[in-house]
Design an enzyme around this catalytic site. Structure first.
Site, PDB file in Angstrom:
ATOM      1  CG  HIS A 190      -1.833  -1.242   1.337  1.00  0.00           C
ATOM      2  ND1 HIS A 190      -2.626  -1.506   0.815  1.00  0.00           N
ATOM      3  CD2 HIS A 190      -1.315  -2.327   2.226  1.00  0.00           C
ATOM      4  CE1 HIS A 190      -3.133  -2.711   1.383  1.00  0.00           C
ATOM      5  NE2 HIS A 190      -2.313  -3.351   2.262  1.00  0.00           N
ATOM      6  CE1 TYR A 206      -5.256   1.932   7.137  1.00  0.00           C
ATOM      7  CE2 TYR A 206      -7.342   0.888   6.955  1.00  0.00           C
ATOM      8  CZ  TYR A 206      -6.143   0.906   6.279  1.00  0.00           C
ATOM      9  OH  TYR A 206      -5.919   0.496   5.225  1.00  0.00           O
ATOM     10  CB  THR A 243     -10.668   1.215   3.485  1.00  0.00           C
ATOM     11  OG1 THR A 243      -9.812   1.239   4.732  1.00  0.00           O
ATOM     12  CG2 THR A 243     -10.755   0.012   3.092  1.00  0.00           C
ATOM     13  NE  ARG A 253      -7.472  -6.106   0.191  1.00  0.00           N
ATOM     14  CZ  ARG A 253      -6.792  -5.665   1.299  1.00  0.00           C
ATOM     15  NH1 ARG A 253      -6.669  -4.424   1.658  1.00  0.00           N
ATOM     16  NH2 ARG A 253      -6.284  -6.767   2.034  1.00  0.00           N
ATOM     17  CG  HIS A 268      -4.061 -10.764   4.659  1.00  0.00           C
ATOM     18  ND1 HIS A 268      -3.134 -10.355   3.841  1.00  0.00           N
ATOM     19  CD2 HIS A 268      -4.962  -9.552   4.872  1.00  0.00           C
ATOM     20  CE1 HIS A 268      -3.252  -9.070   3.804  1.00  0.00           C
ATOM     21  NE2 HIS A 268      -4.243  -8.567   4.368  1.00  0.00           N
ATOM     22  CG  ASP A 272      -0.578  -6.259   4.405  1.00  0.00           C
ATOM     23  OD1 ASP A 272      -1.475  -5.768   3.503  1.00  0.00           O
ATOM     24  OD2 ASP A 272      -1.038  -6.297   5.695  1.00  0.00           O
TER      25      ASP A 272
END
Length: 295
Positions: free
Chosen positions: A28, A44, A72, A125, A181, A248
């Site tokens: 990300h 977050y 997100t 996603r 994951h 990740d």
């Protein structure tokens, strides 16, 4: 909004280095905030982790390809991903692609989706409900139709207690479906874990894939994450041609210090039974799923 820990600032190279054209199939990018504002209601926000830092990380790790996954944090506004793709690819061969957040499929028009596709977005996603973006059944149906038209894949982020109960909405899709994951299966339960059982069942359909990632959070025993090795090996055994690996980075919503990425790659080496399988996971499989081989 709680504070989450940043990535390890001193990554080291794995021993040995991965094969040429190895791919980090999920990372990300975040910030800086003054350029990329956080969407209202975001669950977050992470410390800044730019594409420039990701590029340096991959150079250290020996990673030559990557897939940026929209967080997100930014919802349907993919400016941070578009800028990262432009910066990482430049005018050379396209070594970086991206995965959108599914919110874009219901919030933006066809022209915006085409802009994403032209820039290198190849999937969408569907994130877990706890991160603040959920689609109704009708919105999901519309999103699936647009994904099929675009020729993209579907990516499913598991809920914290595993992916088993989410899969009914995705099991009949005819596009590639990538399960993030390791489905958040519980490594302590072995084949008795319902998420693992559902993944093994769906692998038989031929279009379901799995991401070998999040080991440090799945583990019940902590580093060096020995308890996750049998879980990953079970998945690889079941679908060696449909496993990919992702760092990740920068490890969103981490409440413990994120690991060194060099150690995560070395953990993958323990997952793979031989060099040929490792090559599939890092090079061949992502090239086929994401479309690197057609670039």
């Amino acid at each position: 909004m709680p504070d989450y820990l940043p990535f390890n600032p001193h990554p080291r190279a794995p021993v040995p280095l991965p094969p040429p054209l190895a791919c980090d199939s999920q990372f990300h990018v975040f910030g800086p905030r003054e350029r990329y504002p956080v969407r209202p209601g975001a669950a977050y926000e992470m410390p800044t982790a730019t594409w420039q830092v990701a590029k340096a990380l991959h150079a250290t790790l020996g990673i030559e390809r990557g897939v940026i996954v929209q967080a997100t944090t930014y919802g349907a506004d993919h400016t941070v991903v578009l800028d990262a793709l432009e910066g990482l690819n430049g005018r050379g061969p396209r070594r970086y692609l991206a995965c959108a957040n599914a919110a874009v499929l219901v919030e933006r028009d066809d022209a915006y989706l085409q802009k994403l596709h032209d820039a290198g977005v190849r999937g969408a996603r569907f994130t877990r409900g706890g991160l603040g973006i959920s689609l109704s059944a009708n919105e999901q149906a519309r999103a699936f139709a647009r994904i099929k038209d675009l020729g993209w894949y579907v990516k499913v982020q598991p809920e914290a207690n595993g992916i088993a109960e989410q899969l009914a909405a995705f099991e009949d899709l005819e596009v590639p479906v990538l399960l993030d994951h390791m489905g958040r299966a519980d490594p302590s339960r072995g084949d008795a874990d319902p998420s693992l059982a559902r993944m093994l069942e769906l692998f038989r359909r031929g279009n379901f894939w799995v991401m070998l990632s999040l080991s440090e959070k799945l583990s019940k025993t902590g580093a060096p994450w020995n308890d996750v090795v049998p879980l990953a090996q079970r998945l690889i055994e079941a679908a060696p041609d449909r496993c990919v690996w992702g760092s990740d980075w920068p490890h969103p919503v981490s409440v413990k210090q994120p690991p060194n990425e060099g150690e995560l790659l070395e953990l993958l080496y323990r997952f793979a039974p031989d060099a040929a399988t490792l090559h599939k996971i890092l090079v061949d499989n992502p090239a086929r799923l994401f479309g690197f081989q057609t670039l």
